[in-house]
Design a protein around this motif. Structure first.
Motif, mmCIF file in Angstrom:
data_model
loop_
_atom_site.group_PDB
_atom_site.id
_atom_site.type_symbol
_atom_site.label_atom_id
_atom_site.label_comp_id
_atom_site.label_asym_id
_atom_site.label_seq_id
_atom_site.Cartn_x
_atom_site.Cartn_y
_atom_site.Cartn_z
ATOM 1 N N LEU A 118 0.820 -1.207 0.000
ATOM 2 C CA LEU A 118 0.000 0.000 0.000
ATOM 3 C C LEU A 118 0.855 1.258 0.000
ATOM 4 N N ARG B 38 2.498 2.029 -3.585
ATOM 5 C CA ARG B 38 1.634 2.593 -4.627
ATOM 6 C C ARG B 38 1.797 4.102 -4.745
ATOM 7 N N LEU C 293 -7.686 -2.281 -6.379
ATOM 8 C CA LEU C 293 -6.427 -1.535 -6.338
ATOM 9 C C LEU C 293 -5.517 -1.910 -7.513
ATOM 10 N N ARG D 118 -6.041 0.816 5.232
ATOM 11 C CA ARG D 118 -5.046 1.027 6.275
ATOM 12 C C ARG D 118 -5.708 1.385 7.595
ATOM 13 N N THR E 49 -1.058 -6.848 -2.354
ATOM 14 C CA THR E 49 -2.352 -6.301 -1.929
ATOM 15 C C THR E 49 -3.497 -7.115 -2.510
ATOM 16 N N THR F 173 -7.986 5.050 -5.952
ATOM 17 C CA THR F 173 -6.880 4.521 -5.152
ATOM 18 C C THR F 173 -6.750 5.253 -3.825
ATOM 19 N N SER G 210 4.048 6.200 5.522
ATOM 20 C CA SER G 210 3.597 6.030 4.138
ATOM 21 C C SER G 210 3.607 7.357 3.400
ATOM 22 N N GLY H 134 -7.060 2.721 -0.608
ATOM 23 C CA GLY H 134 -5.835 2.442 0.142
ATOM 24 C C GLY H 134 -5.884 2.948 1.578
#
Length: 453
Positions: free
Chosen positions: A225, A228, A289, A334, A396, A326, A350, A330
């Protein structure tokens, strides 16, 4: 899921309104700060300093900021940060009235606004799953609304408003942004309190920051994740660096046409944010995703081969839709699977990876365009995005995500709860606190898969 029928709590409406107002102010300052700098100098390097200053806090303090947010009350962090930003903007506004603006002052303001954004965004990301009870379906719906209005406010309404206010006087856009932060602070102050994470064994801030970063890098789902947006930023900044030149040289567009291209991308982003939950339900979050990543790569490839502005606009709209979806799916995933007391550090790690990757993309785009031609960065970006799609598709996958969601939903006292004993901050040492890759239900993800982003 049955939770699809549940209503979002009243508190979310206030948070949504606060972030919409704040995003509008961000859009105003996003347009106004560079234009204000342009009234002071025509030196490209000086202008770049003002632009870059806003990103430096993420590069310098991203993980440490997340560790602090995990120690602090999230609601208080948000409203205090916005109140501080409102007060901060009074300084350049006064300087504008007194004709005392300078590039160093604008760079300092951009840096401090970026630092405030680091704390506010990280705290908001950590606060939302607590407000919504970590319900995956509610998180997708909430993030879809937040992302959609953020795009509309900061991408459509804010920049034109900033330019119009600047025409009235150099202080007006700064004051408007200050008012937006003040209103946001008042709304956030009225939000319901959420339980604070249970205090952990007292460790240094640096050790806690390292534990949070390790949590991301040692978990394949979380790492997938995080890759990306990081890899995506390299590709998209390579495109953005040459997009204006590409539009002028290859598509024959002027300033107005280039603005319409950007509007097409933002419109696609709104659509993608709106359909993200539908895609997640129909395809599964992992497959969705993967599909959005592939769509982004193919869209950039279509942009590279476009010979007229209509095809280019369509390609950018499709790319924007992929990015919009996305950026809902995402973060929602999370927030559903990372434990509350680690949420700040995981989110900031991230985000820091994404922010650090961006300059590489900008440099690569400029170099490729100089060494070859203006289409080369677009072809390279498309190849990078499609390669990333193949690499992260297994990281993912639906199977991995479903296992992580089941583990996250398991009772805390369940002896079979995957990774329960492997909690990074329940170990006796930093070395043992890292999430180990043994015995969990997710191949290669480690027993910490239950506590992802």
């Amino acid at each position: 899921m049955t939770s699809d029928a549940r209503k979002l709590p009243t508190g979310f409406g206030r948070l949504w309104t606060a972030q919409t107002i704040s995003s509008l102010g961000d859009g105003v300052s996003h347009a106004a700060l560079p234009l204000l700098a342009l009234t002071l100098t025509r030196d490209p390097m000086a202008l770049a300093v003002v632009t870059a200053a806003g990103t430096l806090p993420w590069l310098l303090f991203g993980v440490l900021g997340g560790a602090l947010v995990d120690r602090w009350d999230r609601r208080r962090t948000m409203w205090v940060t916005d109140a501080a930003r409102a007060v901060l903007l009074a300084t350049p506004a006064a300087a504008a009235v007194l004709d005392a603006l300078s590039i160093p002052l604008l760079a300092a303001v951009a840096f401090l606004l970026g630092l405030g954004g680091l704390f506010f965004d990280t705290a908001a990301t950590a606060y939302l799953p607590d407000l919504l009870g970590r319900d995956p379906a509610l998180l997708e719906r909430a993030n879809s609304r937040l992302r959609g209005t953020q795009t509309a406010a900061s991408g459509f309404a804010g920049p034109p408003a900033g330019s119009a206010l600047l025409a009235l006087g150099r202080a007006f856009p700064l004051l408007a942004d200050a008012v937006s932060f003040a209103l946001s602070a008042l709304l956030v102050r009225s939000l319901p309190a959420t339980p604070r994470p249970a205090p952990q064994a007292r460790e240094s801030l640096l050790r806690q920051a390292r534990a949070g970063a390790s949590y991301v890098f040692r978990d394949r789902l979380l790492l997938g994740l995080a890759l990306r947006p990081a890899v995506g930023n390299v590709a998209f900044l390579a495109v953005e660096t040459v997009l204006a030149l590409f539009a002028h040289e290859r598509l024959g567009l002027g300033t107005l046409g280039f603005g319409l291209l950007l509007t097409a991308e933002a419109t696609g982003g709104l659509l993608g944010a709106g359909i993200a939950s539908f895609l997640g339900r129909r395809l599964g979050t992992g497959t969705a995703l993967t599909c959005t990543a592939a769509v982004e790569g193919l869209a950039v490839l279509g942009l590279a081969t476009a010979s007229n502005p209509y095809v280019a606009g369509l390609a950018l709209a499709v790319c924007g839709a992929g990015m919009g979806a996305t950026m809902v799916l995402g973060p929602s995933l999370r927030q559903a699977i990372v434990p509350a007391h680690l949420m700040g550090r995981v989110a900031s790690t991230s985000r820091m990876l994404a922010m650090c990757a961006a300059p590489f993309g900008a440099f690569a785009g400029g170099w490729l365009a100089t060494a070859h031609d203006v289409r080369t960065p677009l072809h390279a970006a498309a190849g990078l995005l499609l390669t990333m799609t193949a690499v992260t598709s297994t990281m993912t996958s639906n199977r991995r995500i479903e296992a992580a969601l089941r583990a996250a939903a398991a009772p805390a006292d369940d002896p079979d709860h995957p990774g329960r004993s492997d909690h990074p901050e329940l170990r006796d040492s930093v070395r043992r606190s890292a999430v180990q890759g043994s015995g969990g239900p997710l191949t290669g993800a480690g027993p910490g898969a239950a506590k992802k982003r």
